[in-house]
Enzyme design. Structure first.
Site, short mmCIF file in Angstrom:
data_model
loop_
_atom_site.label_atom_id
_atom_site.label_comp_id
_atom_site.label_asym_id
_atom_site.label_seq_id
_atom_site.Cartn_x
_atom_site.Cartn_y
_atom_site.Cartn_z
N LYS A 204 67.01 52.43 44.10
CA LYS A 204 67.94 51.61 43.34
C LYS A 204 68.10 50.23 43.97
CE LYS A 204 71.04 49.83 40.96
NZ LYS A 204 72.10 50.06 40.07
N CYS A 258 75.64 43.68 40.61
CA CYS A 258 74.51 44.49 41.08
C CYS A 258 73.52 43.65 41.87
CB CYS A 258 73.78 45.11 39.89
SG CYS A 258 74.91 45.97 38.81
N1 SAJ Z 1 68.74 35.80 36.19
C1 SAJ Z 1 68.09 34.59 36.46
N2 SAJ Z 1 66.76 34.47 36.11
C2 SAJ Z 1 66.06 35.49 35.53
C3 SAJ Z 1 66.72 36.71 35.27
C4 SAJ Z 1 68.06 36.85 35.63
O1 SAJ Z 1 68.69 33.64 36.98
O2 SAJ Z 1 64.89 35.29 35.24
C5 SAJ Z 1 70.15 35.97 36.57
C6 SAJ Z 1 71.08 36.23 35.39
O3 SAJ Z 1 71.48 35.02 34.81
C7 SAJ Z 1 72.20 36.99 36.04
C8 SAJ Z 1 71.52 37.77 37.16
O4 SAJ Z 1 70.28 37.15 37.35
O5 SAJ Z 1 73.16 36.11 36.60
C9 SAJ Z 1 71.33 39.25 36.94
O6 SAJ Z 1 71.02 39.54 35.59
P1 SAJ Z 1 69.99 40.66 35.13
O7 SAJ Z 1 69.99 40.67 33.65
O8 SAJ Z 1 68.69 40.48 35.79
O9 SAJ Z 1 70.54 42.03 35.72
P2 SAJ Z 1 71.97 42.78 35.75
O10 SAJ Z 1 72.63 42.43 37.06
O11 SAJ Z 1 72.76 42.59 34.53
O12 SAJ Z 1 71.49 44.31 35.80
C10 SAJ Z 1 70.64 44.76 36.86
C11 SAJ Z 1 69.44 45.50 36.26
N3 SAJ Z 1 68.44 45.71 37.27
C12 SAJ Z 1 67.13 45.37 37.08
O13 SAJ Z 1 66.72 44.85 36.06
C13 SAJ Z 1 66.19 45.68 38.20
C14 SAJ Z 1 69.92 46.83 35.68
O14 SAJ Z 1 68.80 47.61 35.25
C15 SAJ Z 1 70.73 47.62 36.72
O15 SAJ Z 1 71.23 48.84 36.18
C16 SAJ Z 1 71.92 46.77 37.12
O16 SAJ Z 1 71.41 45.57 37.71
C17 SAJ Z 1 72.77 47.57 38.08
O17 SAJ Z 1 73.80 48.10 37.64
O18 SAJ Z 1 72.39 47.72 39.26
#
Ligand code: SAJ
Length: 419
Positions: A204, A258
């Site tokens: 995780k 996360c």
């Molecule tokens: N972000 C960027 N650039 C990108 C992608 C995301 O700046 O190319 C930023 C987003 O704006 C945001 C942050 O990253 O601020 C996180 O967003 P996210 O959509 O990547 O992920 P979370 O935090 O909403 O959810 C993650 C997910 N993990 C993965 O994709 C590996 C989800 O599957 C998990 O269940 C969740 O964390 C968790 O609960 O741990």
């Protein structure tokens, strides 16, 4: 049919409880937050997540999901889905996992199953939970089965991902893993993989760390591009044509409970986590980078007005936890700027929000922080009409430069340097 207690009815526990209830189990959501418990017993929810309100309403109405501020007796399964926040010094705050584990000790009996879903530092099940669960007097791994099955659902797509994602079940022994796999089979259509509890904890954390490190790389590219006179977004588009390259998107930083936190759990536990540590620092530095860019566009922040669009940590959700835009707002204000925020998804929570066109009134610059659907088709003539200076800073490559310039405004893009 099992009786299941879900401890913690927040972003993870509530949808999990509702899903189990919808599959015929009798579920009790146990939480110390009376407001959340009372709302759930009325069939209402206090978070925003597509489809969840209807599902909860249905399972509460048919009696399969109830909530309580007391830990229920005689459940077959206890699922811990409490927050694991981070302390000031970036170590994990495990108080909720510890107290949740203690709270079930008087209630478990022979044959019970205990599952930790909360994202936790490696060895949490072994080193923190098992010593507490031993106080039950039950033989651990035989009479009391224990596993870690990390949640991996993406906020905004929680119900779908809960059902379709694959799942990892890390048991303290095979008997525990097999029993827990069976429990999740009633709600998960994806494959369920069995492993040890510590491996599941590491999986995780590494999933979210993988994403954090890759976003840090994209953010570093954005900063280099501004220095070297290149457009990072064009570099990413072209480099990603390579079959084995997939650079993610730069932005104002990484938020949420996360990805912005989990890598610290590895930094805390291992001196080897150097790249992981640096990636965290890179991403945490992005709000300041955006603040400085805003400052240089309008020639100083003191006494200026900045319209900010979006404050949640990502689009189309209401969650502002660890949001980089909240940090950006604090920094803008600390440097003397007045911030006028437009946040359609969390206006109730945040207060003092303006509508899309009001927010820009009298502003020296409008900064797009979150690419919410609501901001997609804005009328830039209307938005820039009342602005003091018509400057737009897009941190997400979301707004159409031609439309912005057609409205007589200047368009700036995070990660685009001038050649
Ligand atoms: N972000 C960027 N650039 C990108 C992608 C995301 O700046 O190319 C930023 C987003 O704006 C945001 C942050 O990253 O601020 C996180 O967003 P996210 O959509 O990547 O992920 P979370 O935090 O909403 O959810 C993650 C997910 N993990 C993965 O994709 C590996 C989800 O599957 C998990 O269940 C969740 O964390 C968790 O609960 O741990």
């Amino acid at each position: 049919m099992k009786s299941i207690c879900v401890i913690g009815i927040g972003y993870v526990g509530l949808p999990t409880a509702a899903m189990f209830a919808s599959k015929g189990h009798r579920v009790v959501g146990f939480d110390l937050n009376k407001k959340a418990v009372d709302a759930l017993n009325r069939g209402e929810i206090i978070i925003e997540e597509p489809g969840l309100a209807d599902l909860v309403k249905e399972v509460v109405a048919n009696g399969s999901l109830t909530a309580s501020t007391e830990c229920p007796d005689n459940c077959d399964v206890y699922i811990i889905a409490v927050p694991t926040p981070i302390n000031e010094d970036k170590t994990a705050d495990m108080r909720y996992v510890e107290s949740a584990t203690r709270s079930i000790v008087p209630h478990v009996r022979k044959g019970c199953i205990v599952i930790l879903e909360s994202t936790s530092p490696p060895r949490t099940v072994t080193d923190l939970m098992l010593p507490i669960l031993k106080e039950t007097g039950l033989e651990i791994g035989e009479e009391l089965l224990v596993a870690h099955s990390p949640e991996r659902i993406l906020p905004g797509r929680v119900l779908e991902e809960l059902r379709t994602n694959s799942r990892i079940v890390g048991g303290i022994n095979e008997k525990s893993a097999k029993a827990v796999k069976e429990i999740y089979e009633s709600i998960v259509e994806g494959e369920i993989f069995i492993t040890t509890s510590t491996t599941a904890e590491m999986c995780k954390l590494m999933e979210n760390t993988f994403r954090d490190v890759n976003i840090a790389l994209a953010n570093e590219l954005a900063k280099m591009a501004e220095e070297l006179g290149v457009n990072a977004w064009e570099v990413i588009k072209l480099a990603n044509q390579h079959p084995r390259v997939n650079i993610l998107s730069p932005g104002p930083g990484v938020g949420g409970h996360c990805i912005a936190l989990d890598p610290w759990f590895l930094v805390e536990k291992s001196k080897q986590a150097k790249l992981i540590h640096q990636a965290r620092l890179n991403n945490d530095g992005m709000p300041e980078f955006v603040k400085n860019k805003t400052d240089s566009i309008i020639g100083g922040l003191n006494g200026k007005t900045v319209a900010v669009y979006g404050a949640t940590y990502k689009p189309n959700i209401d969650d502002v936890r660890e949001s980089p835009i909240m940090h950006l707002i604090d920094m803008l204000e600390a440097d003397g700027a007045k911030v006028r925020l437009c946040e359609p998804h969390a206006a109730d929570k945040l207060g003092n929000c303006f509508d899309i066109y009001e927010a820009a009134n009298g502003a020296d610059i409008a900064v797009l922080g979150v690419n919410h659907d609501e901001f997609k088709d804005v009328d830039f003539n209307k938005l820039t009409d009342g602005m003091k200076a018509k400057n737009i800073l897009d941190t997400r490559n979301f707004w159409d430069e031609d439309k912005v310039t057609a409205a007589g405004a200047k368009y700036y893009l995070l990660g685009r340097g001038t050649e």
